[in-house]
Design a protein around this motif. Structure first.
Motif, PDB file in Angstrom:
ATOM      1  N   ILE A  73       0.836  -1.198   0.000  1.00  0.00           N
ATOM      2  CA  ILE A  73       0.000   0.000   0.000  1.00  0.00           C
ATOM      3  C   ILE A  73       0.876   1.255   0.000  1.00  0.00           C
ATOM      4  N   VAL A  74       1.920   1.250   0.826  1.00  0.00           N
ATOM      5  CA  VAL A  74       2.842   2.390   0.879  1.00  0.00           C
ATOM      6  C   VAL A  74       3.471   2.632  -0.484  1.00  0.00           C
ATOM      7  N   ASP A  75       3.976   1.581  -1.120  1.00  0.00           N
ATOM      8  CA  ASP A  75       4.601   1.721  -2.436  1.00  0.00           C
ATOM      9  C   ASP A  75       3.615   2.269  -3.463  1.00  0.00           C
ATOM     10  N   ASP A  76       2.381   1.788  -3.408  1.00  0.00           N
ATOM     11  CA  ASP A  76       1.356   2.249  -4.345  1.00  0.00           C
ATOM     12  C   ASP A  76       1.045   3.731  -4.126  1.00  0.00           C
ATOM     13  N   LEU A  77       0.928   4.141  -2.878  1.00  0.00           N
ATOM     14  CA  LEU A  77       0.632   5.542  -2.571  1.00  0.00           C
ATOM     15  C   LEU A  77       1.759   6.460  -3.030  1.00  0.00           C
ATOM     16  N   ILE A  78       2.999   6.043  -2.795  1.00  0.00           N
ATOM     17  CA  ILE A  78       4.136   6.859  -3.230  1.00  0.00           C
ATOM     18  C   ILE A  78       4.116   7.027  -4.743  1.00  0.00           C
ATOM     19  N   GLU A  79       3.851   5.915  -5.458  1.00  0.00           N
ATOM     20  CA  GLU A  79       3.795   5.982  -6.921  1.00  0.00           C
ATOM     21  C   GLU A  79       2.661   6.896  -7.385  1.00  0.00           C
ATOM     22  N   ARG A  80       1.504   6.777  -6.765  1.00  0.00           N
ATOM     23  CA  ARG A  80       0.362   7.620  -7.139  1.00  0.00           C
ATOM     24  C   ARG A  80       0.630   9.098  -6.866  1.00  0.00           C
ATOM     25  N   SER A  81       1.372   9.379  -5.797  1.00  0.00           N
ATOM     26  CA  SER A  81       1.638  10.771  -5.432  1.00  0.00           C
ATOM     27  C   SER A  81       2.560  11.464  -6.418  1.00  0.00           C
ATOM     28  N   GLY A  82       3.449  10.683  -7.050  1.00  0.00           N
ATOM     29  CA  GLY A  82       4.433  11.264  -7.946  1.00  0.00           C
ATOM     30  C   GLY A  82       5.569  11.960  -7.215  1.00  0.00           C
ATOM     31  N   LEU A  83       5.605  11.825  -5.883  1.00  0.00           N
ATOM     32  CA  LEU A  83       6.634  12.490  -5.078  1.00  0.00           C
ATOM     33  C   LEU A  83       7.872  11.612  -4.938  1.00  0.00           C
ATOM     34  N   GLN A  84       9.027  12.207  -5.076  1.00  0.00           N
ATOM     35  CA  GLN A  84      10.283  11.483  -4.903  1.00  0.00           C
ATOM     36  C   GLN A  84      10.847  11.634  -3.488  1.00  0.00           C
ATOM     37  N   ASP A  85      10.594  12.782  -2.891  1.00  0.00           N
ATOM     38  CA  ASP A  85      11.041  13.048  -1.524  1.00  0.00           C
ATOM     39  C   ASP A  85       9.809  13.396  -0.693  1.00  0.00           C
ATOM     40  N   CYS A  86       9.438  12.485   0.184  1.00  0.00           N
ATOM     41  CA  CYS A  86       8.167  12.652   0.890  1.00  0.00           C
ATOM     42  C   CYS A  86       8.183  11.953   2.242  1.00  0.00           C
ATOM     43  N   ASP A  87       7.181  12.301   3.042  1.00  0.00           N
ATOM     44  CA  ASP A  87       6.964  11.666   4.340  1.00  0.00           C
ATOM     45  C   ASP A  87       5.687  10.837   4.273  1.00  0.00           C
ATOM     46  N   VAL A  88       5.780   9.592   4.705  1.00  0.00           N
ATOM     47  CA  VAL A  88       4.611   8.717   4.773  1.00  0.00           C
ATOM     48  C   VAL A  88       4.188   8.627   6.235  1.00  0.00           C
ATOM     49  N   TYR A  89       2.943   8.976   6.515  1.00  0.00           N
ATOM     50  CA  TYR A  89       2.391   8.815   7.855  1.00  0.00           C
ATOM     51  C   TYR A  89       1.366   7.692   7.789  1.00  0.00           C
ATOM     52  N   MET A  90       1.488   6.717   8.672  1.00  0.00           N
ATOM     53  CA  MET A  90       0.497   5.641   8.712  1.00  0.00           C
ATOM     54  C   MET A  90       0.039   5.428  10.145  1.00  0.00           C
ATOM     55  N   GLN A  91      -1.226   5.074  10.306  1.00  0.00           N
ATOM     56  CA  GLN A  91      -1.697   4.737  11.637  1.00  0.00           C
ATOM     57  C   GLN A  91      -2.759   3.647  11.554  1.00  0.00           C
ATOM     58  N   ALA A  92      -2.805   2.872  12.611  1.00  0.00           N
ATOM     59  CA  ALA A  92      -3.834   1.840  12.760  1.00  0.00           C
ATOM     60  C   ALA A  92      -4.517   2.067  14.096  1.00  0.00           C
ATOM     61  N   THR A  93      -5.845   2.065  14.090  1.00  0.00           N
ATOM     62  CA  THR A  93      -6.597   2.214  15.333  1.00  0.00           C
ATOM     63  C   THR A  93      -7.487   0.988  15.517  1.00  0.00           C
ATOM     64  N   ALA A 108      -9.799  -3.316  12.387  1.00  0.00           N
ATOM     65  CA  ALA A 108      -8.939  -2.151  12.607  1.00  0.00           C
ATOM     66  C   ALA A 108      -9.155  -1.136  11.492  1.00  0.00           C
ATOM     67  N   SER A 109      -8.912   0.106  11.804  1.00  0.00           N
ATOM     68  CA  SER A 109      -8.979   1.176  10.812  1.00  0.00           C
ATOM     69  C   SER A 109      -7.556   1.587  10.462  1.00  0.00           C
ATOM     70  N   ILE A 110      -7.215   1.586   9.178  1.00  0.00           N
ATOM     71  CA  ILE A 110      -5.861   1.908   8.729  1.00  0.00           C
ATOM     72  C   ILE A 110      -5.906   3.131   7.820  1.00  0.00           C
ATOM     73  N   SER A 111      -5.096   4.108   8.135  1.00  0.00           N
ATOM     74  CA  SER A 111      -5.027   5.310   7.299  1.00  0.00           C
ATOM     75  C   SER A 111      -3.572   5.671   7.042  1.00  0.00           C
ATOM     76  N   MET A 112      -3.349   6.366   5.922  1.00  0.00           N
ATOM     77  CA  MET A 112      -2.003   6.810   5.562  1.00  0.00           C
ATOM     78  C   MET A 112      -2.098   8.112   4.791  1.00  0.00           C
ATOM     79  N   THR A 113      -1.032   8.901   4.873  1.00  0.00           N
ATOM     80  CA  THR A 113      -0.879  10.056   3.994  1.00  0.00           C
ATOM     81  C   THR A 113       0.531  10.056   3.420  1.00  0.00           C
ATOM     82  N   VAL A 114       0.658  10.597   2.222  1.00  0.00           N
ATOM     83  CA  VAL A 114       1.966  10.836   1.614  1.00  0.00           C
ATOM     84  C   VAL A 114       2.022  12.313   1.268  1.00  0.00           C
ATOM     85  N   LYS A 115       2.981  13.020   1.859  1.00  0.00           N
ATOM     86  CA  LYS A 115       3.105  14.457   1.655  1.00  0.00           C
ATOM     87  C   LYS A 115       4.562  14.822   1.405  1.00  0.00           C
ATOM     88  N   PRO A 116       4.814  15.964   0.756  1.00  0.00           N
ATOM     89  CA  PRO A 116       6.206  16.392   0.560  1.00  0.00           C
ATOM     90  C   PRO A 116       6.954  16.443   1.884  1.00  0.00           C
TER      91      PRO A 116
END
Length: 276
Positions: A73-93, A108-116
């Motif tokens: 999922i992380v790899d897919d999100l990074i590819e979709r974002s088009g960002l080369q240098d970014c921070d991935v935040y993930m959490q599970a509740t 469980a609820s799983i969320s992630m963000t990919v941002k510069p």
């Protein structure tokens, strides 16, 4: 572009999607990770995944996905974002359920963000950071990367209001770590840092520093030290995923060493950059 993921759906990071009965929102009932990506390459992903799942296990949270599935999922999100240098935040509740202290029987609820990527101010990196010493008022299991960060936030804010970049915490007379970082001193060419007990987060960049010290033939010792030993140190620095390796030159208005970044931290950071 910034992009987000929530329970199988790709969404905008600005979408209002958090249910009121989400247990991360209600209780801070969850765990998280922050991961750095350099030139499209995820930094120390296996170590982050190991810590993420250890934290989840410690709070009896079944993430519901394997490490391999999370990494995909992380790899897919990074590819979709088009960002080369970014921070991935993930959490599970522990999921979405009517408010009740007992564990619900829901996924469980799983969320992630990919941002510069966030970058440290270059002037601070060149001249060194100031810190403030504060009591460590957190709970006993700081090694768990949980969502319960209020003591950390209050310490960080107090440090900021005093003109410092970071709060460095003291428990039972010994320095543990920063509010969002691990902390180190250098004395006579040797690096010292608090042992990886339940009282500190077992930082990923901390692991990298330990490995690089061995590579550079710099003595590295996990040993508790006091504020007096900090003030008598030749150098000090802190580490975190977003701040990397950052020199510290002043504590509560007093200079550390000569008040400038030292040679050991410079060598470590130079080698760190080579590995990116």
């Amino acid at each position: 572009m910034a992009i987000a993921y929530l329970n199988g759906k790709i969404i905008s990071s600005n979408d209002p999607v958090l249910p009121i009965d989400e247990r991360g929102h209600q209780f801070g009932d969850g765990v998280y990770e922050v991961i750095r990506v350099y030139n499209g390459r995820v930094f120390m992903m296996p170590e982050h995944m190991e810590r993420f799942f250890k934290s989840a296990e410690a709070i009896k949270l079944n993430v519901g996905k394997s490490s391999e599935e999370i990494m995909a999922i992380v790899d897919d999100l990074i590819e979709r974002s088009g960002l080369q240098d970014c921070d991935v935040y993930m959490q599970a509740t522990r999921g979405i359920a009517p408010r009740n202290h007992l564990f619900p029987n829901v996924p469980a609820s799983i969320s992630m963000t990919v941002k510069p990527s966030k970058h440290v101010n270059e002037e601070v990196r060149e001249s060194g950071a100031k810190i403030k010493l504060l009591p460590d008022e957190r709970w006993q299991n700081c090694w768990i990367k949980s969502l319960n960060l209020l003591p950390n936030i209050l310490a960080k804010q107090e440090a900021f209001e005093s003109g410092a970049l970071e709060a460095v915490l003291i428990r039972d007379g010994y320095i543990t770590e920063g509010s969002s970082s691990n902390f180190f001193i250098v004395k006579n060419g040797e690096i010292l840092t608090a042992p990886a007990t339940n009282h500190i987060l077992h930082g990923i960049t901390r692991i990298a520093v330990k490995e690089m010290a061995l590579e550079l033939d710099i003595p590295f010792r996990e040993q508790a030290f006091t504020s007096d030993e900090l003030l008598a140190a030749d150098e000090a620095f802190l580490t975190s995923t977003t701040q990397e390796i950052l020199p510290v030159v002043e504590v509560d208005g007093q200079k550390i060493g000569n008040g400038k970044p030292g040679e050991v931290v410079k060598k470590l950071y130079e080698l760190f950059l080579e590995k990116m």
